[in-house]
Design an enzyme around this catalytic site. Structure first.
Site, PDB file in Angstrom:
ATOM      1  CD  GLN A  96     -18.497  23.058 -40.514  1.00  0.00           C
ATOM      2  OE1 GLN A  96     -19.322  23.027 -41.160  1.00  0.00           O
ATOM      3  NE2 GLN A  96     -18.716  23.216 -39.074  1.00  0.00           N
TER       4      GLN A  96
ATOM      5  CG  ASP B 266     -22.647  29.113 -43.364  1.00  0.00           C
ATOM      6  OD1 ASP B 266     -23.367  28.264 -42.638  1.00  0.00           O
ATOM      7  OD2 ASP B 266     -21.349  28.574 -43.679  1.00  0.00           O
TER       8      ASP B 266
ATOM      9  CE  LYS C 291     -22.927  22.005 -41.456  1.00  0.00           C
ATOM     10  NZ  LYS C 291     -22.079  22.996 -41.327  1.00  0.00           N
TER      11      LYS C 291
HETATM   12  N1  GUN Z   1     -19.306  25.912 -37.515  1.00  0.00           N
HETATM   13  C1  GUN Z   1     -20.118  25.712 -36.632  1.00  0.00           C
HETATM   14  N2  GUN Z   1     -21.409  26.173 -37.239  1.00  0.00           N
HETATM   15  C2  GUN Z   1     -21.352  26.522 -38.270  1.00  0.00           C
HETATM   16  C3  GUN Z   1     -22.041  26.939 -39.407  1.00  0.00           C
HETATM   17  O1  GUN Z   1     -23.407  27.154 -39.208  1.00  0.00           O
HETATM   18  N3  GUN Z   1     -21.471  27.185 -40.626  1.00  0.00           N
HETATM   19  C4  GUN Z   1     -20.206  27.090 -40.796  1.00  0.00           C
HETATM   20  N4  GUN Z   1     -19.694  27.379 -42.190  1.00  0.00           N
HETATM   21  N5  GUN Z   1     -19.294  26.548 -39.919  1.00  0.00           N
HETATM   22  C5  GUN Z   1     -19.914  26.455 -38.721  1.00  0.00           C
END
Ligand code: GUN
Length: 282
Positions: free
Chosen positions: A93, A116, A49
């Site tokens: 996360q 998200d 990311k």
């Molecule tokens: N863990 C796995 N996929 C994601 C996601 O799309 N967002 C977040 N915050 N954590 C994750």
């Protein structure tokens, strides 16, 4: 051989377009990622990311905390980020360590910075059919990928295997809002094969070797959200790609399908929130 739903190619197209838009900005959007503990998969995702954000000129900051961090510490930080006008997007996360109440943490994120789309306000909007500030990244990425290849979901039977808050549940709401007929399957589902065989569009988001060629129809579109390493260390998805791709209409590969689209959606969401916040100030 099926049509390959190429997430890398679409990512490159969408991010190039986004980059040229961002090149005209004097102040760049800022994304802050909170990473707790040392889950190797989470670290890898967060790294990806950050690298993508950097390439685009999006300011990305990763705040790392040990497993032992308290809920209070995280809540204090989130409150600080909520009121920091230089921060446009906040991502916590997942998964979080067991002693932390993930709902409490997610609920603390301001809905207009919730990149998200996981806060109750954004998920509630999604479920009620109102437009949320942003759509959750993986479901949004799946829609972008299907759209790119002209695959409409309207009136189709969409079978989603997996009921996570990150993929299955928000995806099912988005599919319903787009007039699909939706079935959600999970670990307790009986006769999984009988149900998956009725899918016009099959989405598997489980994270283990699950979907075989006798579980899909020949004219199905298959979207593979799972990603894990097999016993030989090879990255693969839920679907037996070698065999299933011989018979279905279209399929997303792993790697190179949904994964790149999730990160792309995160970048798009960051910029959408930035624009919304800046429009509000005008
Ligand atoms: N863990 C796995 N996929 C994601 C996601 O799309 N967002 C977040 N915050 N954590 C994750």
């Amino acid at each position: 051989m099926a049509l390959i739903l190429d997430g890398k190619k679409l990512r490159d197209e969408l991010l190039e377009k986004l980059k040229s838009e961002l090149d005209g900005y004097s102040i760049m959007p800022k994304l802050v990622v909170i990473l707790v503990g040392d889950n190797p998969a989470s670290k890898l995702y967060v790294n990806n990311k950050q690298k993508t954000a950097e390439k685009l000129g999006i300011i990305s900051e990763v705040l790392t905390y040990p497993d032992s961090v308290t809920e209070e510490e995280l809540l204090l930080k989130i409150n600080e980020l909520n009121s920091d006008i230089s921060v446009n997007a906040i991502l916590v996360q997942l998964p979080l360590p067991k002693h932390i109440n993930k709902y409490k943490i997610i609920n603390a994120i301001s809905p207009i910075k919730d990149v998200d789309g996981f806060t109750p306000e954004n998920l509630g909007k999604l479920l009620s059919g109102e437009i949320p500030y942003v759509y959750p990244c993986t479901p949004k990425g799946i829609f972008l990928l299907l759209d790119k290849y002209g695959i409409s979901v309207e009136g189709k039977h969409v079978v989603i295997v997996g009921r996570s808050n990150i993929v299955g549940k928000p995806l099912s709401a988005m599919m319903l809002n787009s007039n699909a007929t939706v079935t959600i399957c999970h670990s307790h589902t009986k006769n999984l094969k009988e149900i998956t065989k009725t899918a016009d569009i099959l989405v598997s988001a489980v994270g283990r070797d699950l979907i075989k060629d006798d579980m899909v129809r020949n004219d199905a579109v298959v979207v593979d959200v799972g990603i894990f390493k097999d016993e030989f260390g090879k990255t693969r998805g839920d679907v037996d790609f070698a065999n299933v791709s011989k018979q279905v209409e279209a399929i997303s590969p792993v790697p190179g399908g949904v994964g790149p689209m999730t990160i792309t959606s995160l970048m798009l969401n960051t910029v959408e929130l930035y624009k919304f916040q800046n429009l509000k100030k005008l």
